[in-house]
Design a protein around this motif. Structure first.
Motif, short mmCIF file in Angstrom:
data_model
loop_
_atom_site.label_atom_id
_atom_site.label_comp_id
_atom_site.label_asym_id
_atom_site.label_seq_id
_atom_site.Cartn_x
_atom_site.Cartn_y
_atom_site.Cartn_z
N LEU A 141 0.85 -1.20 0.00
CA LEU A 141 0.00 0.00 0.00
C LEU A 141 0.89 1.24 0.00
CD1 LEU A 141 -2.42 -1.12 2.89
CD2 LEU A 141 -2.45 -1.83 0.50
N ASP A 142 1.09 1.83 -1.15
CA ASP A 142 2.03 2.95 -1.26
C ASP A 142 1.34 4.17 -1.86
OD1 ASP A 142 4.42 4.27 -1.00
OD2 ASP A 142 5.42 3.26 -2.67
N GLY A 143 1.70 5.35 -1.36
CA GLY A 143 1.23 6.59 -1.96
C GLY A 143 0.27 7.40 -1.10
N ASN A 144 0.03 6.98 0.14
CA ASN A 144 -0.89 7.74 1.00
C ASN A 144 -0.42 9.17 1.23
OD1 ASN A 144 -2.52 5.48 1.32
ND2 ASN A 144 -1.61 4.88 3.26
N GLY A 198 -6.50 5.96 2.90
CA GLY A 198 -5.96 4.65 2.55
C GLY A 198 -6.65 3.54 3.31
N CYS A 199 -6.99 3.79 4.59
CA CYS A 199 -7.71 2.80 5.38
C CYS A 199 -9.10 2.55 4.82
CB CYS A 199 -7.80 3.27 6.84
SG CYS A 199 -6.26 3.17 7.75
N GLU A 200 -9.75 3.61 4.36
CA GLU A 200 -11.08 3.46 3.79
C GLU A 200 -11.03 2.68 2.48
OE1 GLU A 200 -12.84 7.34 3.57
OE2 GLU A 200 -12.72 7.66 5.73
N THR A 201 -9.98 2.92 1.70
CA THR A 201 -9.79 2.14 0.47
C THR A 201 -9.60 0.67 0.80
OG1 THR A 201 -8.81 4.02 -0.71
CG2 THR A 201 -8.27 1.82 -1.55
N LEU A 259 -2.06 5.87 -6.90
CA LEU A 259 -1.77 5.97 -5.48
C LEU A 259 -2.80 5.15 -4.70
CD1 LEU A 259 -1.03 9.82 -5.25
CD2 LEU A 259 0.60 7.95 -5.61
N TRP A 260 -2.35 4.56 -3.59
CA TRP A 260 -3.23 3.64 -2.89
C TRP A 260 -4.62 4.20 -2.57
CZ3 TRP A 260 -4.75 -0.96 -2.44
CH2 TRP A 260 -5.60 -1.33 -1.40
N PRO A 261 -4.76 5.43 -2.07
CA PRO A 261 -6.11 5.91 -1.75
C PRO A 261 -7.05 5.94 -2.95
CG PRO A 261 -4.49 7.26 -0.64
CD PRO A 261 -3.73 6.39 -1.61
N ASP A 262 -6.49 5.98 -4.18
CA ASP A 262 -7.31 6.00 -5.39
C ASP A 262 -7.52 4.60 -5.99
OD1 ASP A 262 -7.70 8.78 -5.41
OD2 ASP A 262 -5.79 9.11 -6.43
N PHE A 263 -6.92 3.59 -5.38
CA PHE A 263 -7.04 2.23 -5.89
C PHE A 263 -8.47 1.75 -5.66
CE2 PHE A 263 -6.27 -2.38 -5.94
CZ PHE A 263 -5.37 -2.50 -7.00
#
Length: 250
Positions: A23-26, A44-47, A221-225
């Motif tokens: 999980l990278d990019g937060n 990132g946690c919500e993703t 980026l992880w939050p957008d995954f």
């Protein structure tokens, strides 16, 4: 394909048994929006919550994510503190998410460095989901693969000394036996490792376990995954010919 389960989704793709994600990019996600880094970790946690559900529904048997590495302690005291606060909050939420999807939770890594309440929370997470029969969600916290291997060697050596193993018995140690001393004992090796944010680094993650794993790098980026990006990675994996050191079949 080898090491892939028999589940085929409704679009005809084979689903890997075990997917691991870095999980990278937060932090970058937050910085690009002029937000504190902690907000990136929160998103990132919500993703992650969403992806746990997506993987469970797709039929993935194991999902392992790199949440906090042994090297992450080097970050600023403020950021580490914010991560610990977030971790405490999401440990409670993860139980609900896991039970909603019949997911079993398992933590890997060296837990002793965490505060007692976090250690207790990790034990509670595992205990309260142990009877779930669906996907196993594995969260790597204070995890580093080199540290894991060294700890496994220590365990084996202490056991060998206590049991009075002979030199011949020690020399007979197999890869399969040694794997039983790793944090991931009893788990299959990952079929696919996904790394977000476009970085081409292994980052001390599952070094032993990913000897023949397929890697997929995405600039997202992880939050957008999201599920669409997950399916892109699985489709790419479906197009690979896994040889495990053997020759390509003609």
């Amino acid at each position: 394909m080898e090491n892939v389960n028999d589940i085929i989704d409704n679009e005809g793709r084979s689903i890997p048994d075990h997917i691991a994600i870095i999980l990278d990019g937060n932090g970058r996600w937050a910085q690009r929006r002029g937000l504190p880094r902690a907000m990136g970790h929160k998103q990132g946690c919500e993703t992650l919550e969403t992806i746990i559900g997506d993987c469970a529904k797709l039929g993935v048997k194991y999902l392992t994510v790199y949440g906090f590495s042994t090297e992450n302690w080097k970050r600023s005291e403020e950021e580490v503190g914010a991560l610990m606060k977030l971790f405490r909050f999401y440990m409670v939420k993860l139980v609900k998410v896991a039970n909603e999807h019949n997911v079993r939770l398992r933590m890997i890594g060296e837990k002793s460095r965490f505060a007692p309440d976090i250690q207790e929370g990790i034990t509670r997470l595992e205990n309260e989901t142990r009877d779930n029969t669906g996907m196993t969600f594995v969260f790597a916290v204070n995890y580093g693969s080199r540290d894991e291997i060294v700890r496994a060697i220590r365990k084996y050596t202490i056991e060998a000394l206590k049991s009075g193993k002979s030199e011949e018995e020690i020399e007979a140690l197999t890869e399969q036996e040694f794997a039983g001393y790793l944090d991931t004992a009893g788990m299959p090796d990952p079929d696919l490792v996904i790394r977000t944010s476009g970085e081409f680094r292994i980052s001390n993650y599952l070094l032993w376990q990913s000897a023949y794993t397929e890697y997929y790098i995405t600039p997202v980026l992880w939050p957008d995954f999201n599920k669409a990006e997950l399916l892109k990675a699985i489709d790419d994996f479906n197009g690979r010919e896994r040889r495990f050191g053997g020759r390509l079949k003609k």
